[in-house]
Write an enzyme that holds these catalytic residues in place. Structure first.
Site, PDB file in Angstrom:
ATOM      1  N   HIS A 100     -19.008  10.814   2.677  1.00 57.47           N
ATOM      2  CA  HIS A 100     -19.317   9.439   3.068  1.00 57.47           C
ATOM      3  C   HIS A 100     -20.985   9.555   3.053  1.00 57.47           C
ATOM      4  CE1 HIS A 100     -18.762   5.597   5.129  1.00 57.47           C
ATOM      5  NE2 HIS A 100     -19.749   5.973   5.876  1.00 57.47           N
TER       6      HIS A 100
ATOM      7  N   ARG B 271       0.860  -1.320   0.118  1.00 55.90           N
ATOM      8  CA  ARG B 271      -0.005  -0.116  -0.021  1.00 55.90           C
ATOM      9  C   ARG B 271       0.863   1.341  -0.092  1.00 55.90           C
ATOM     10  NH1 ARG B 271      -5.551   0.196   1.163  1.00 55.90           N
ATOM     11  NH2 ARG B 271      -5.690  -2.080   1.802  1.00 55.90           N
TER      12      ARG B 271
ATOM     13  N   LEU C 168      -6.597   4.731   3.016  1.00 57.37           N
ATOM     14  CA  LEU C 168      -5.359   5.199   3.165  1.00 57.37           C
ATOM     15  C   LEU C 168      -4.464   5.002   4.161  1.00 57.37           C
ATOM     16  CD1 LEU C 168      -6.537   8.518   1.382  1.00 57.37           C
ATOM     17  CD2 LEU C 168      -5.158   6.967   0.295  1.00 57.37           C
TER      18      LEU C 168
HETATM   19  C1  GAR Z   1     -20.787   8.141  -3.303  1.00 58.39           C
HETATM   20  O1  GAR Z   1     -21.970   7.653  -2.886  1.00 58.39           O
HETATM   21  C2  GAR Z   1     -19.793   8.332  -2.137  1.00 58.39           C
HETATM   22  O2  GAR Z   1     -20.582   9.041  -1.036  1.00 58.39           O
HETATM   23  C3  GAR Z   1     -19.255   7.138  -1.848  1.00 58.39           C
HETATM   24  O3  GAR Z   1     -19.268   6.448  -3.109  1.00 58.39           O
HETATM   25  C4  GAR Z   1     -20.036   6.977  -3.940  1.00 58.39           C
HETATM   26  C5  GAR Z   1     -19.083   7.256  -5.163  1.00 58.39           C
HETATM   27  O4  GAR Z   1     -20.197   7.958  -6.275  1.00 58.39           O
HETATM   28  N1  GAR Z   1     -18.212   6.975  -0.994  1.00 58.39           N
HETATM   29  C6  GAR Z   1     -18.008   6.010  -0.306  1.00 58.39           C
HETATM   30  O5  GAR Z   1     -18.494   4.914   0.133  1.00 58.39           O
HETATM   31  C7  GAR Z   1     -16.655   6.247   0.516  1.00 58.39           C
HETATM   32  N2  GAR Z   1     -16.506   4.989   1.428  1.00 58.39           N
HETATM   33  P1  GAR Z   1     -19.589   8.805  -7.188  1.00 58.39           P
HETATM   34  O6  GAR Z   1     -18.385   8.251  -7.965  1.00 58.39           O
HETATM   35  O7  GAR Z   1     -20.486   9.035  -8.536  1.00 58.39           O
HETATM   36  O8  GAR Z   1     -19.274  10.299  -6.751  1.00 58.39           O
END
Ligand code: GAR
Length: 195
Positions: A109, A65, A93
């Site tokens: 989130h 990583r 990260l």
């Molecule tokens: C979004 O719903 C974001 O909140 C989530 O992934 C999706 C990305 O959509 N993030 C997480 O789950 C982070 N752990 P996008 O690529 O269309 O913005």
């Protein structure tokens, strides 16, 4: 003018909203969109808007990583960002990377933190019988999904909701919340925004 780099892993709909918001009297401009997945469809969308893009595929690095992050960090540093936005970036990260950008790294989130850090947030909200769900923009710290909250937007959970229908409703709220929080953060306003 603040310089903003955005990290994505997929479709990048939040990234697009952020990029589109940074015009006119906005105190920031996009300088880089980076993905850990070369096939992320958000990369072409960012490029079409004239934003420099880069992919650093995490897979050749295997379990190393730190080596993946060093390569990613080199591309990010070359763009000299003041702010780093995680927007659907699905790699955890390391504390080293996080501490390097601490105080200037945001994440969105899909839950009302501190409820449901991690994955499967929508199904967990439905299973718990929650009547309200939403999204959170927070500063990224070494602990997953636990940094200081900069903004939240709420949506109802409807009786017939599936994880998919709830995710779609939350995503609409994400698109309102993230640009609004970024604008305030770029203007050095860290007071939480409640939508
Ligand atoms: C979004 O719903 C974001 O909140 C989530 O992934 C999706 C990305 O959509 N993030 C997480 O789950 C982070 N752990 P996008 O690529 O269309 O913005």
């Amino acid at each position: 003018m603040k310089r903003v780099a955005i990290l994505i892993s997929g479709g990048g709909s939040n990234m697009l909203e952020l990029v589109r918001s940074m015009t006119g009297d906005h105190p920031a401009r996009p300088v880089l969109v980076a993905s850990n997945d070369p096939s992320a469809s958000g990369l072409a969308k960012a490029a079409a808007l004239g934003v420099p893009v880069v992919a650093v595929d995490h897979r050749p690095y295997g379990r190393d990583r730190a080596a993946f992050e060093a390569a990613l960090q080199a591309h990010i540093e070359a763009a000299h960002p003041d702010i780093l936005c995680l927007a659907g970036f699905m790699r955890v990260l390391t504390p080293g990377f996080v501490s390097h950008f601490e105080g200037r790294m945001l994440n969105i989130h899909p839950s009302l933190l501190p409820r449901y850090p991690g994955l499967h947030t929508h199904q967990r909200a439905i299973d718990a019988g929650d009547t309200e769900a939403g999204c959170t923009v927070h500063e990224v710290t070494a602990e997953l999904d636990a940094g200081p909250i900069l903004g939240q937007a709420r949506v109802p959970v409807l009786p017939d909701d599936t994880a998919e229908s709830l995710a779609a409703r939350v995503l609409v709220a994400e698109h309102r919340l993230y640009p609004a929080v970024l604008r305030r953060f770029a203007a050095e306003d860290l007071t939480p925004l409640i939508l």
